[in-house]
Enzyme design. Sequence first.
Site, PDB file in Angstrom:
ATOM      1  N   ILE A  10       0.959  -1.035   0.178  1.00 49.10           N
ATOM      2  CA  ILE A  10      -0.136  -0.011   0.051  1.00 49.10           C
ATOM      3  C   ILE A  10       0.857   1.099  -0.108  1.00 49.10           C
ATOM      4  CG2 ILE A  10      -2.168  -1.163   1.152  1.00 49.10           C
ATOM      5  CD1 ILE A  10      -1.129   0.158   3.696  1.00 49.10           C
ATOM      6  N   LYS A  49       5.461  -2.324   8.083  1.00 48.13           N
ATOM      7  CA  LYS A  49       6.496  -1.533   7.587  1.00 48.13           C
ATOM      8  C   LYS A  49       7.826  -2.571   7.395  1.00 48.13           C
ATOM      9  CE  LYS A  49       8.851   2.573   7.499  1.00 48.13           C
ATOM     10  NZ  LYS A  49       8.941   4.189   8.230  1.00 48.13           N
ATOM     11  N   ASP A  97      10.265  12.701   9.662  1.00 47.27           N
ATOM     12  CA  ASP A  97       9.698  12.356   8.214  1.00 47.27           C
ATOM     13  C   ASP A  97       8.411  12.675   7.979  1.00 47.27           C
ATOM     14  OD1 ASP A  97      10.259  11.243   5.742  1.00 47.27           O
ATOM     15  OD2 ASP A  97       9.811   9.287   6.155  1.00 47.27           O
TER      16      ASP A  97
END
Length: 652
Positions: free
Chosen positions: A16, A39, A137
């Site tokens: 995704i 992840k 981030d």
Amino acid sequence: MRESLIAGQYLLIEQIGRGGFAVVWRARDDRLRRDVAAKQLFLPPHFTEEQRREHRERTFREARSAARLTHPGVVTVHDVVEHDGVPWIIMEYVPGRTLSQIVRMEGPLAPARAARIGLRVLDALRAAHAHGVLHRDVKPSNVIVGDDRVVLGDFGIARTEGGAGDEITGNGIVMGAPSYTAPERARGEPAVAASDLWSLGATLFYAVEGRRAFSGPNANATFHAILTGEPAPARHAGPLRAVVDGLMRRDPAERMTAGEAAELLADAAGERASSAATARRTRRVREKWREPTRPTPGTAAVPPPRPAARSVRSPRPRRRPVVTVASLTTLALLLLSNGLRVDDPRRRPTASYRTPVPRPRLAATLPAGGGEVLDVAFSPDGRALAATGQDHAVRLWNTAAGHPSATPAALLTGHGHPVAGAVFSPDGRTLATGGYDGRVVLWNVHTRRAFATFGTHGRGAGAPSFSPDGAVLATSGDAVRLWDVGTRRTTRSLPDPGETLLSAVFAPRGRTLATAGSRAVRLWDVSARPRPTTLTRLTSLVGDMAFSPDGRTLATGGDDRTVRLWDVRGRRLTATVPRFAGRVNAVAFSPDGRTLACASDETVLLWNVRSRTAAARLDARTGTVDAIAFSPDGRTLATAGDDAAVRLWDLH
């Protein structure tokens, strides 16, 4: 890896998301019977075993810190596991679209909508900072907008404030997306809470403008622009202009605080009860961050008009003008000739009006993955088209097998980070690609397989360039390296003391190499070893360069919103294309040398080199155009950029 079971518990279902350092999967937790986001973090292949162990330990430590956060605007971290020696972070799965997907599909957001999203992200950051956790981030692809929630995801490189760990990895790569990295982090300094706020400002800029505030042909160029330049003008920010400008101040000590940003975002979003006290507080914050008037975007600062020069003759008495048919005819002819720009032969080469004016028509749109496309290139015979981008992949279309939109692209995978550029060898048999991971890969165009890899010790590599005979490959980055394609070894490096060389391109004939860095554009004779010739000193970064087909002219364009044409032999400026509204990202000559294509923001200008006038303008309206390329026959122009697609324009 589809349908794989991770750590004996998490079943991978579909990919995704993909970023510079990780891939995110939708997965199923077999024990708790719920969907999660898994992840997978990349470990660069050149890491030593000690670096790998250090990276894993830091990942576990920082993921546990992020797991302490409980806030509706933060994606919850459930677990951190190791599978086949690679760390995985298991997080809450939030259905929705990322902010980058929304902007690519719908275009720039209205300021009020962007303010509502920004306010939720800011709330999440304030909660994280209160627990001593820095995100590091913040970017559009990490902001997930659901039906009833806006959440900040991917705390995968988060760390505790003041905790152990460097901002720059052992291979010289700064963690996080370059365009959203705060100046202090680009310098290698530790992240602070204000660093996340700078990234939020850059994210808000993207939301309302549909493009990045800073960009470059590679990570080094982007960091240099952040450290030395100013953000592109925010033309559509409206009430968010003060927030964006305040958050993106270069000095963290001078940056807008989270409380001030919340005040202005709430006001722009219309999400609070109005009162006299609230209005006064907001007005004080807005006045504090009001900046001095700047020149209108796309124009130079205009000095005050001077008084009209007086005639040296004595003024004549005023008389009523006498208008005759002859004078009207003369005036009409003068106006018409000015409109056609043929009144003064000295300003126009003979017979330039015979140059055909292209009539661009969109012929095809080729999907190119889930991220920004950074470069496009046609093979010398026009039978192949390559595209590289943020999703780490190289796509190769067979343009000889009918319409390219009906031909699926071959996916070439071998880079671990975004791929900055691509170039075909002169014989068309080899494709060279350079990436932010510091790897330069050579691909066999026929078999679609990699057969050689050049390493730059982790320093990001920009768009490569082949010499006319195909024997030498030049790559840019922290320095320009020359590689012997036959022996696959570096033969020479062209660093200038104290300067980063950000781009390099070979002339189509001979052994001349043009380089652009942080200080100058220089011309090198790579067959000898004399000092280079300086073509021009720089006051701003050059984003791209291109030689004309005969090698006599070099076009440069960059941060100062201007394209310049240089006489290579005479070492002098011959023409300047009028200033653009934003940074010039790419330039390219047509095969006959008559047209120069210049990409800036969402538009591509086709410039008639002979008459020095605009021939046509393409309005992509799909985000920033980062890359352009002419087909070898000059009939097609390929454009690509932020919207993850390559567009082919028919010019005839």
